[in-house]
Motif scaffolding. Structure first.
Motif, PDB file in Angstrom:
ATOM      1  N   GLN A   1      13.530  17.448  12.090  1.00  0.00           N
ATOM      2  CA  GLN A   1      13.813  17.716  13.509  1.00  0.00           C
ATOM      3  C   GLN A   1      12.478  17.481  14.103  1.00  0.00           C
ATOM      4  N   ALA A   2      11.452  18.568  13.663  1.00  0.00           N
ATOM      5  CA  ALA A   2      10.146  18.278  14.506  1.00  0.00           C
ATOM      6  C   ALA A   2       9.362  17.018  14.432  1.00  0.00           C
ATOM      7  N   VAL A   3       9.392  16.263  13.213  1.00  0.00           N
ATOM      8  CA  VAL A   3       8.877  15.136  13.356  1.00  0.00           C
ATOM      9  C   VAL A   3       9.437  13.919  13.757  1.00  0.00           C
ATOM     10  N   SER A   4      11.057  14.137  13.902  1.00  0.00           N
ATOM     11  CA  SER A   4      11.763  13.005  14.818  1.00  0.00           C
ATOM     12  C   SER A   4      11.182  13.371  16.298  1.00  0.00           C
ATOM     13  N   ARG A   5      11.060  14.471  16.422  1.00  0.00           N
ATOM     14  CA  ARG A   5      10.747  14.489  18.148  1.00  0.00           C
ATOM     15  C   ARG A   5       9.274  14.178  18.319  1.00  0.00           C
ATOM     16  N   ALA A   6       8.616  14.549  17.358  1.00  0.00           N
ATOM     17  CA  ALA A   6       7.082  14.207  17.740  1.00  0.00           C
ATOM     18  C   ALA A   6       6.925  12.677  17.579  1.00  0.00           C
ATOM     19  N   PHE A   7       7.633  11.871  16.756  1.00  0.00           N
ATOM     20  CA  PHE A   7       7.614  10.253  16.678  1.00  0.00           C
ATOM     21  C   PHE A   7       8.559   9.659  17.524  1.00  0.00           C
ATOM     22  N   GLU A   8       9.109  10.376  18.309  1.00  0.00           N
ATOM     23  CA  GLU A   8      10.215   9.577  19.133  1.00  0.00           C
ATOM     24  C   GLU A   8       9.318   8.658  20.080  1.00  0.00           C
ATOM     25  N   GLY A   9       9.799   7.523  20.288  1.00  0.00           N
ATOM     26  CA  GLY A   9       8.942   6.779  21.340  1.00  0.00           C
ATOM     27  C   GLY A   9       7.797   6.239  21.119  1.00  0.00           C
ATOM     28  N   ARG A  10       7.007   6.524  19.780  1.00  0.00           N
ATOM     29  CA  ARG A  10       5.789   6.071  19.397  1.00  0.00           C
ATOM     30  C   ARG A  10       6.007   4.808  18.668  1.00  0.00           C
ATOM     31  N   ASP A  11       5.085   4.008  18.823  1.00  0.00           N
ATOM     32  CA  ASP A  11       4.778   2.679  18.090  1.00  0.00           C
ATOM     33  C   ASP A  11       3.998   2.869  16.701  1.00  0.00           C
ATOM     34  N   GLU A  12       4.767   2.699  15.732  1.00  0.00           N
ATOM     35  CA  GLU A  12       3.803   3.259  14.416  1.00  0.00           C
ATOM     36  C   GLU A  12       2.585   2.171  14.227  1.00  0.00           C
ATOM     37  N   GLN A  13       2.922   0.888  14.711  1.00  0.00           N
ATOM     38  CA  GLN A  13       1.876  -0.161  14.494  1.00  0.00           C
ATOM     39  C   GLN A  13       0.534   0.430  15.352  1.00  0.00           C
ATOM     40  N   GLU A  14       1.002   0.669  16.576  1.00  0.00           N
ATOM     41  CA  GLU A  14      -0.153   1.138  17.283  1.00  0.00           C
ATOM     42  C   GLU A  14      -0.922   2.433  16.837  1.00  0.00           C
ATOM     43  N   MET A  15      -0.133   3.363  16.164  1.00  0.00           N
ATOM     44  CA  MET A  15      -0.513   4.416  15.591  1.00  0.00           C
ATOM     45  C   MET A  15      -1.617   4.105  14.539  1.00  0.00           C
ATOM     46  N   VAL A  16      -1.140   2.879  13.610  1.00  0.00           N
ATOM     47  CA  VAL A  16      -1.883   2.567  12.661  1.00  0.00           C
ATOM     48  C   VAL A  16      -3.536   2.010  13.267  1.00  0.00           C
ATOM     49  N   ALA A  17      -3.191   1.330  14.044  1.00  0.00           N
ATOM     50  CA  ALA A  17      -4.637   0.478  14.833  1.00  0.00           C
ATOM     51  C   ALA A  17      -5.339   1.610  15.332  1.00  0.00           C
ATOM     52  N   VAL A  18      -4.776   2.664  16.075  1.00  0.00           N
ATOM     53  CA  VAL A  18      -5.797   3.890  16.456  1.00  0.00           C
ATOM     54  C   VAL A  18      -6.427   4.695  15.299  1.00  0.00           C
ATOM     55  N   TYR A  19      -5.515   4.712  14.222  1.00  0.00           N
ATOM     56  CA  TYR A  19      -6.152   5.356  13.145  1.00  0.00           C
ATOM     57  C   TYR A  19      -7.303   4.549  12.438  1.00  0.00           C
TER      58      TYR A  19
END
Length: 181
Positions: free
Chosen positions: A100-118
């Motif tokens: 539940q916590a992870v689902s809320r934290a990643f809601e609306g986030r673009d994973e590709q953008e997160m990878v690029a930032v990382y």
């Protein structure tokens, strides 16, 4: 080195004070704290009343812990979904609460953008183009991003942006390395 002195076992009141000090030092899940209290409790029957009292006082709340821990790992460290879930399991958070916590934290986030930032924050040599033509270096970057918790599809899409030879990234490398090509 001197041998360490054995720690004294604590009665209920001392165990509560110890638990408060432990929680003041670093937030913990209920199960994580329960495990730590087992080592110091004079009687195992004192642990559950201490845990219940801490919950009643609001010092111990697994849902709040999971939310805060997830937010920290995502916002500060930039980790992906799989890594955050793995870390929560390691911290002995119940699977349902962790999900539940992870689902809320990643809601609306673009994973590709997160990878690029990382990649930009933690892998400057990839961004600079220093190792983007070397299959071994790309495989190492892929493995590092998988350990950071990102999905293979998002990783490959982002790494192709930086690769001098994007054809090397048509499929994920095997776990033990990258095929020669």
């Amino acid at each position: 080195m001197k041998p360490s002195k054995p720690q004294a076992k604590l009665a209920a009141d001392g165990l509560f004070d110890y638990a408060v000090r432990v929680l003041a030092n670093r937030a913990r899940s209920s199960d994580e704290l329960r495990f730590q209290l087992r080592r110091r409790a004079a009687s195992l029957s004192d642990i559950e009343p201490v845990i219940d009292r801490l919950k009643d006082l609001g010092y111990l709340n697994d849902e709040r812990f999971a939310e805060m821990y997830t937010a920290m790992r995502v916002d500060n460290d930039g980790f992906g979904r799989d890594r955050v879930l793995r870390d929560l399991r390691k911290r002995q958070v119940a699977a349902r609460l962790a999900e539940q916590a992870v689902s809320r934290a990643f809601e609306g986030r673009d994973e590709q953008e997160m990878v690029a930032v990382y990649v930009e924050r933690r892998m400057p040599s990839i961004v600079a183009g220093g190792h983007t033509g070397d299959a071994g270096k790309l495989a190492a970057a892929y493995r590092k991003l998988r350990r950071a918790g990102f999905s293979p599809g998002a990783i490959l899409t982002v790494l192709k942006r930086f690769a001098a030879r994007p054809e090397l990234l048509d499929e994920p490398p095997p776990e033990d390395g990258w095929p020669e090509g």
